[in-house]
Design an enzyme around this catalytic site. Structure first.
Site, PDB file in Angstrom:
ATOM      1  N   HIS A  99      33.863   9.554  10.142  1.00  0.00           N
ATOM      2  CA  HIS A  99      34.847  10.651  10.182  1.00  0.00           C
ATOM      3  C   HIS A  99      36.120  10.144   9.520  1.00  0.00           C
ATOM      4  O   HIS A  99      36.607   9.056   9.852  1.00  0.00           O
ATOM      5  CB  HIS A  99      35.134  11.055  11.634  1.00  0.00           C
ATOM      6  CG  HIS A  99      36.418  11.817  11.788  1.00  0.00           C
ATOM      7  ND1 HIS A  99      36.666  13.001  11.136  1.00  0.00           N
ATOM      8  CD2 HIS A  99      37.554  11.542  12.491  1.00  0.00           C
ATOM      9  CE1 HIS A  99      37.877  13.432  11.437  1.00  0.00           C
ATOM     10  NE2 HIS A  99      38.443  12.557  12.259  1.00  0.00           N
TER      11      HIS A  99
ATOM     12  N   HIS B  36      40.093  11.340   7.431  1.00  0.00           N
ATOM     13  CA  HIS B  36      41.113  12.354   7.117  1.00  0.00           C
ATOM     14  C   HIS B  36      41.402  12.294   5.618  1.00  0.00           C
ATOM     15  O   HIS B  36      42.558  12.449   5.207  1.00  0.00           O
ATOM     16  CB  HIS B  36      42.407  12.077   7.879  1.00  0.00           C
ATOM     17  CG  HIS B  36      42.281  12.174   9.366  1.00  0.00           C
ATOM     18  ND1 HIS B  36      43.358  12.006  10.203  1.00  0.00           N
ATOM     19  CD2 HIS B  36      41.226  12.429  10.172  1.00  0.00           C
ATOM     20  CE1 HIS B  36      42.964  12.145  11.471  1.00  0.00           C
ATOM     21  NE2 HIS B  36      41.660  12.399  11.467  1.00  0.00           N
TER      22      HIS B  36
ATOM     23  N   TYR C 281      24.960  15.991  -7.191  1.00  0.00           N
ATOM     24  CA  TYR C 281      25.135  14.933  -6.185  1.00  0.00           C
ATOM     25  C   TYR C 281      25.677  15.485  -4.873  1.00  0.00           C
ATOM     26  O   TYR C 281      25.323  15.010  -3.797  1.00  0.00           O
ATOM     27  CB  TYR C 281      26.058  13.840  -6.746  1.00  0.00           C
ATOM     28  CG  TYR C 281      25.460  12.460  -6.595  1.00  0.00           C
ATOM     29  CD1 TYR C 281      24.152  12.196  -6.985  1.00  0.00           C
ATOM     30  CD2 TYR C 281      26.198  11.420  -6.051  1.00  0.00           C
ATOM     31  CE1 TYR C 281      23.598  10.939  -6.839  1.00  0.00           C
ATOM     32  CE2 TYR C 281      25.657  10.163  -5.908  1.00  0.00           C
ATOM     33  CZ  TYR C 281      24.354   9.918  -6.300  1.00  0.00           C
ATOM     34  OH  TYR C 281      23.814   8.681  -6.140  1.00  0.00           O
TER      35      TYR C 281
HETATM   36  O1  LIG Z   1      42.316  12.878  14.412  1.00  0.00           O
HETATM   37  C1  LIG Z   1      42.195  12.111  15.377  1.00  0.00           C
HETATM   38  O2  LIG Z   1      43.072  11.905  16.222  1.00  0.00           O
HETATM   39  C2  LIG Z   1      40.869  11.361  15.487  1.00  0.00           C
HETATM   40  O3  LIG Z   1      39.826  12.188  15.065  1.00  0.00           O
HETATM   41  C3  LIG Z   1      40.935  10.194  14.547  1.00  0.00           C
HETATM   42  O4  LIG Z   1      40.685  10.345  13.381  1.00  0.00           O
HETATM   43  C4  LIG Z   1      41.413   8.892  15.066  1.00  0.00           C
HETATM   44  O5  LIG Z   1      41.277   8.792  16.455  1.00  0.00           O
HETATM   45  P1  LIG Z   1      40.819   7.433  17.133  1.00  0.00           P
HETATM   46  O6  LIG Z   1      39.470   7.089  16.563  1.00  0.00           O
HETATM   47  O7  LIG Z   1      40.807   7.691  18.607  1.00  0.00           O
HETATM   48  O8  LIG Z   1      41.828   6.407  16.711  1.00  0.00           O
HETATM   49 ZN   LIG Z   2      40.372  12.638  13.042  1.00  0.00          ZN
END
Ligand SMILES: O=C(O)[C@@H](O)C(=O)COP(=O)(O)O
Ligand SMILES: [Zn+2]
Length: 213
Positions: A93, A95, A120
């Site tokens: 995951h 950002h 792709y």
């Molecule tokens: O966006 C968020 O707060 C979480 O999805 C993230 O990216 C980081 O959170 P932690 O893995 O708890 O640090």
């Molecule tokens: Zn996050």
């Protein structure tokens, strides 16, 4: 080296690579990987570029913390994906900027946030559904994701960012990188008439590469 030690090292290496390329700013993002006797998840509030293998949390499938630092607040989300996709070996995951930007657009098609611009993208990511906004760490996010992950290896969290699973950590990483590149293309092309792949071209990819579109 044990399977667990090797995976801890791989998470560190991939986290560092993602961070150095600007794909996981600050302490955002989390990475997990499945083990025979549980799973590994990056610690909460950790910078993916500076992980220590021993700090990575180990959890069991009941949610108990077995080792390492306290796990990411998104543990329930990763767990929901593993439970819904038994062939997933790892989840990333991020950002990453362009995907996060797309996740904030109004009028997205919630069943498919990005068009099939390139082969792709169709092969590595497939159709990308949108998960309605929940605050980070909201357990209901796990429930929202559960219904979709059986059919989709990648989802986009509204006003947040992508969650991508793969058979291996390498596969999940390649897929999220491809997703980010496609989000960038999509934003670059927003003022231009675009010719996405057509149904026949997508069908050929499905038959040749097992693309999940
Ligand atoms: O966006 C968020 O707060 C979480 O999805 C993230 O990216 C980081 O959170 P932690 O893995 O708890 O640090
Ligand atoms: Zn996050």
């Amino acid at each position: 080296m044990s399977e667990e030690s090797a995976l801890r090292e791989e998470i560190v290496e991939i986290g560092r690579s993602l961070y150095l390329r600007g794909l996981s700013p600050g302490s955002s993002g989390n990475i997990s990987a499945r083990l025979d006797d549980g799973w590994l998840l990056t610690p909460t509030n950790a910078c993916l570029g500076r992980l220590d293998p021993g700090d990575i949390a180990k959890l069991d499938w009941q949610g108990n913390h077995l080792a390492g630092k306290p796990a990411s607040k998104e543990a329930f989300l990763h767990r929901a994906v593993y439970e819904g996709r038994e062939d997933s070996g790892a989840i990333v995951h991020l950002h990453c900027t362009h995907s996060a930007a797309v996740s904030c657009l109004d009028c997205l098609d919630a069943t498919s946030c990005l068009p099939p611009l390139t082969p792709y993208f169709v092969m590595r990511v497939g159709r990308l559904p949108l998960i309605p906004y929940h605050r980070p760490g909201d357990p209901q996010l796990g429930e929202a994701i559960r219904g979709l992950v059986g059919q989709h290896s990648s989802v986009l969290l509204a006003n947040h960012g992508p969650v991508v699973s793969g058979k291996s950590l390498e596969a999940a990483t390649y897929a999220i990188e491809e997703l980010e590149e496609t989000a960038k293309l999509y934003l670059l092309l927003r003022q231009q008439p675009v010719r996405p792949l057509d149904d026949d071209q997508i069908e050929e990819l499905r038959q040749t590469f097992g693309a999940q579109w």
